[in-house]
Design a protein around this motif. Structure first.
Motif, mmCIF file in Angstrom:
data_model
loop_
_atom_site.group_PDB
_atom_site.id
_atom_site.type_symbol
_atom_site.label_atom_id
_atom_site.label_comp_id
_atom_site.label_asym_id
_atom_site.label_seq_id
_atom_site.Cartn_x
_atom_site.Cartn_y
_atom_site.Cartn_z
ATOM 1 N N GLY A 95 0.792 -1.218 0.000
ATOM 2 C CA GLY A 95 0.000 0.000 0.000
ATOM 3 C C GLY A 95 0.820 1.261 0.000
ATOM 4 N N SER A 96 2.158 1.139 -0.038
ATOM 5 C CA SER A 96 3.026 2.315 0.025
ATOM 6 C C SER A 96 3.091 3.028 -1.318
ATOM 7 N N LEU A 97 3.649 4.223 -1.291
ATOM 8 C CA LEU A 97 3.800 4.999 -2.507
ATOM 9 C C LEU A 97 4.779 4.320 -3.456
ATOM 10 N N GLY A 98 5.837 3.730 -2.911
ATOM 11 C CA GLY A 98 6.794 3.030 -3.753
ATOM 12 C C GLY A 98 6.142 1.893 -4.514
ATOM 13 N N GLN A 99 5.306 1.142 -3.825
ATOM 14 C CA GLN A 99 4.597 0.036 -4.480
ATOM 15 C C GLN A 99 3.684 0.563 -5.585
ATOM 16 N N SER A 100 2.991 1.665 -5.324
ATOM 17 C CA SER A 100 2.063 2.225 -6.311
ATOM 18 C C SER A 100 2.793 2.685 -7.564
ATOM 19 N N LEU A 101 3.909 3.378 -7.404
ATOM 20 C CA LEU A 101 4.633 3.906 -8.570
ATOM 21 C C LEU A 101 5.299 2.790 -9.359
ATOM 22 N N ARG A 102 5.758 1.749 -8.698
ATOM 23 C CA ARG A 102 6.343 0.613 -9.427
ATOM 24 C C ARG A 102 5.296 -0.025 -10.346
ATOM 25 N N SER A 103 4.082 -0.100 -9.854
ATOM 26 C CA SER A 103 3.029 -0.727 -10.661
ATOM 27 C C SER A 103 2.644 0.143 -11.853
ATOM 28 N N MET A 104 2.992 1.453 -11.788
ATOM 29 C CA MET A 104 2.643 2.377 -12.866
ATOM 30 C C MET A 104 3.793 2.594 -13.849
ATOM 31 N N ALA A 105 4.993 2.077 -13.537
ATOM 32 C CA ALA A 105 6.115 2.234 -14.462
ATOM 33 C C ALA A 105 5.778 1.570 -15.793
ATOM 34 N N ASN A 106 5.962 2.306 -16.869
ATOM 35 C CA ASN A 106 5.546 1.848 -18.201
ATOM 36 C C ASN A 106 6.476 0.738 -18.683
ATOM 37 N N GLY A 107 5.976 -0.507 -18.627
ATOM 38 C CA GLY A 107 6.794 -1.641 -19.029
ATOM 39 C C GLY A 107 7.088 -1.698 -20.504
#
Length: 564
Positions: free
Chosen positions: A498-510
Motif C-alpha cells: 500500500g506504500s507509494l513506492g509500491q504504487s509507482l512501481r506498478s505504474m512504471a511503463n513496461g
C-alpha cells in the motif's frame, strides 16, 4: 591541467533551480577561477532518463491490472444483474482516473503524488506524537515543566525564578567560566580549571596549596576533593593575586557592594553625615572622684571602644573588625555571583545550583561566552496559559481533547493506526487487491461494492487533504518533471504493502525504456537505504565529493552562551 588541484572553500547556489540539481562551484585551476558543475547525488543516469520520459509522457502509465479490470467491468452484459452497478463503478473509476493522472502531464501527477506523500507523513507524525503525548506528563519533558506555557520555555522560569537575574549572575563572573563545563559553572572546581587554563594556577599559589591539601590536580572533579578545593580558594586573600585574577577575567569585584559617600571609614556608617537630627555631645566638668575638686573637663555622651583596629578594608584584605560582607575575601568569592553582582540585579534568581542543574537537564556542554547571558535569557519568551491550565490540568487531558479533531483532519484509511496509505489515494491508477479480485474471479456484486467503496474513500481523502486534482498542462515544466524524478529514489525506499513506492512501481511503463528508468531510480533509493544501513554510501557522481565547502551566504550565528 589539474582541475580541482586547489579548491576554493566556497560554493554558491546557481540561480533558482530545482532542489537537488547541480550547484555552481568555483574552483582554482592553474591560477584561474573557473565555474564547474557539481552533480547532485539525487540525480543519476536513471533519474535523469526517467525525467525525460516524464516530459515525453512515456515514463508512467495506468497500472495494467486496473486497465484489465476496467475492460472486465465494461464487458458485463446488460442481462447480468450486476450490470448497472458495474457501469456506475466504471464511470466513477474513469472520472477519478482522469482527475489524478494525465499521460501528457506526468509532472502534474507528480505534484499530486508529492501532496499525498506530505499528507501521509504529516498524518503519521501527528497520530504517533499525539498518542505518545496522551500517555505522558509535562514533567517527563524536563525539570520545571508544569504546563503548556512552561513547556514552551523549557521550564527555565520555574527553576531559575528570574531569567534576567540568571543572566546578570552569569555575566558577573566575567570570562572566568568561558570554555568551562556548564556543570562546573560558579563552583570552586570550575574556577580552578579556569585558573589553570589561563596560566594563573601557579602564579596565585593555587596549585601549590591544592597539592599540599592532598588534591590530585588531574582529578579535580572528584567529589572527595570538593571541600579541600573550596578551602584553598577561600584561604587565598592576597590582594595582588585577587586583583590580577579579577582583571584577567574582566570582573568588577565591588559591583555588588553598598556605596558610601561620607567620611567614616566604615561602609556601614550609621550616622547621617549630611544633616543628622541627633544632638551633638557636649563637654562637661565633673568633680574628681572622692573630692570636691573640679579637675580637667571630660566628655560625656561619646561612645568608647576598647581593643585595636585591623587593617583597612581594601580589596582582598581581612574584614573590617566587627563587620561582614565588606569586601572580596578570597579567590573563591570571584566565582560567587552573590559577591560579584549587584543584589538588585539578581533578585529572584534561584541560585547557582538551580542554574547548573537546569543546564545539566538540558544537556548543556560548556559555557561559550558568559557575556551574552543576559541576551540569551532575555530572548527566551514566556507565555502564561491560564485558560488551558484550567480546562486541562495535565498533558493527557489536553491531548485526549485534541485527538478527535486530529483524526478528522487526517481522514480514515487502511494504513497503520487508521492513517491513509498511498493506495487509498491512488488505487484508481496504481491498482490493488480489489482489481486483482476482479481480474481473477470476474465481476461480482461483492467486488463491485468493494471498488465503489474504494472510489468513495479516495474522493473523500482528496477533499480532506485539500488536494485538488484535475488541472493538467500539455507542456510540463522542467521544475515539475525534475522535482518528481528527483524524488523517485526517496519514494523507492517505501516497500510496504500500500506504500507509494509500491504504487509507482506498478505504474512504471513496461513498454518503454523510460518505465525501466523509473524502476531503476526507485531501486537505487531502496538499495542505498540497505547499503547505508550496512556502512556503504551511495555512488559518488561528484568529483569534488568530500572537499571543504562553505556557503558564503550563511550569516554569522553570533556568540553563543553554551557550546558543546
Amino acid at each position: 591541467m589539474a582541475i580541482g588541484a586547489d579548491i576554493a572553500p566556497s560554493t554558491t547556489e546557481g540561480g533558482t533551480g530545482v532542489a537537488g540539481l547541480s550547484k555552481a562551484v568555483t574552483v582554482i585551476s592553474e591560477g584561474q577561477y573557473n565555474a564547474v558543475g557539481e552533480p547532485a547525488t539525487s540525480f543519476s543516469p536513471a533519474t535523469i532518463t526517467a525525467m525525460v520520459g516524464m516530459k515525453k509522457g512515456e515514463a508512467l502509465t495506468i497500472s495494467p491490472a486496473v486497465t484489465k479490470a476496467k475492460l472486465a467491468l465494461a464487458s458485463v452484459s446488460p442481462l447480468d444483474p450486476n450490470y448497472t452497478a458495474a457501469q456506475s463503478a466504471l464511470t466513477n473509476l474513469t472520472t477519478l482516473q482522469n482527475n489524478i493522472f494525465s499521460p501528457a502531464d506526468q509532472a502534474g501527477f507528480g505534484s499530486i503524488v508529492g501532496q499525498v506523500q506530505g499528507h501521509i507523513e504529516t498524518s503519521h507524525g501527528l497520530i504517533n506524537t499525539s498518542n505518545f503525548l496522551s500517555n505522558s506528563s509535562y514533567s517527563d519533558f524536563g525539570t520545571g515543566i508544569k504546563d503548556l506555557g512552561s513547556m514552551s520555555e523549557r521550564g527555565f522560569t520555574n527553576i531559575l525564578g528570574s531569567l534576567p537575574g540568571a543572566g546578570k549572575a552569569i555575566e558577573s563572573t566575567g570570562t572566568m567560566f568561558n570554555g568551562i563545563s556548564a556543570k562546573n559553572f560558579g563552583s570552586p572546581v570550575g574556577m580552578v580549571q579556569a585558573l589553570q587554563n589561563n596560566k594563573l594556577a601557579n602564579a596565585t599559589g593555587v596549585n601549590q596549596k591544592l597539592v599540599a591539601a592532598g588534591v590530585d590536580l588531574n582529578d579535580l572533579e572528584n567529589p572527595v576533593y570538593k571541600d579541600q578545593i573550596s578551602n584553598v580558594l577561600a584561604g587565598i586573600k592576597d590582594p595582588t593575586a585577587i586583583n590580577v585574577t579579577a582583571d584577567q577575567f574582566g570582573q568588577n569585584p565591588f559591583a555588588g557592594l553598598p556605596s558610601y559617600t561620607g567620611s567614616d571609614a566604615s561602609l556601614y556608617n550609621t550616622q547621617n553625615v549630611f544633616g543628622s537630627s541627633a544632638s551633638a555631645p557636649t563637654a562637661t566638668t565633673v568633680p574628681t572622684a572622692g573630692t570636691n575638686t573640679f579637675g580637667a573637663p571630660t566628655t560625656t555622651g561619646f561612645p568608647t571602644t576598647t581593643g585595636y583596629s585591623t587593617q583597612g578594608g581594601s580589596f582582598g584584605s581581612e574584614q573590617i573588625q566587627g563587620q561582614t560582607g565588606t569586601g572580596i575575601q578570597g579567590l573563591k568569592d570571584l566565582s560567587d555571583y552573590t559577591k560579584t553582582a549587584n543584589p538588585s540585579d539578581t533578585a529572584g534568581f534561584a541560585g547557582t545550583d538551580a542554574l547548573v542543574g537546569k543546564f545539566n537537564d538540558l544537556g548543556a556542554g560548556s559555557i561559550a561566552n558568559a557575556g551574552v547571558a543576559s541576551k540569551f535569557f532575555g530572548g527566551i519568551k514566556t507565555v502564561d496559559t491560564p485558560k488551558i491550565n484550567a480546562a486541562h490540568p495535565d498533558l493527557k487531558s489536553l491531548m485526549n481533547d485534541n485527538i478527535p479533531d486530529i483524526k478528522s483532519l487526517v481522514g480514515s484509511g487502511s494504513g497503520v493506526n487508521g492513517v491513509p496509505n498511498a493506495r487509498d489515494f491512488l488505487h484508481s491508477v496504481a491498482g490493488g487487491p480489489v482489481y486483482d479480485d476482479i481480474n481473477t474471479n470476474g465481476v461480482t456484486a461483492d467486488n463491485i461494492a468493494s471498488l465503489s467503496n474504494s472510489i468513495s474513500l479516495s474522493t473523500s481523502l482528496f477533499s480532506t487533504a485539500g488536494i485538488t486534482p484535475g488541472t493538467f498542462s500539455a507542456n510540463p515544466t522542467l521544475t515539475g518533471v525534475a522535482t518528481f524524478a528527483g524524488k523517485l529514489p526517496q519514494y523507492g525506499k517505501q516497500t510496504a504493502d500500500g506504500s507509494l513506492g509500491q504504487s509507482l512501481r506498478s505504474m512504471a511503463n513496461g513498454a518503454s525504456k523510460y518505465g525501466e528508468a523509473v524502476k531503476a531510480s526507485m531501486a537505487e533509493g531502496e538499495n542505498n537505504k540497505l547499503l547505508q544501513a550496512n556502512g556503504i554510501g551511495p555512488i559518488q557522481t561528484n568529483p569534488f565529493q568530500g572537499l571543504p565547502s562553505q556557503d558564503p551566504a550563511e550569516p554569522n550565528a553570533g556568540a553563543k552562551l553554551l557550546g558543546g
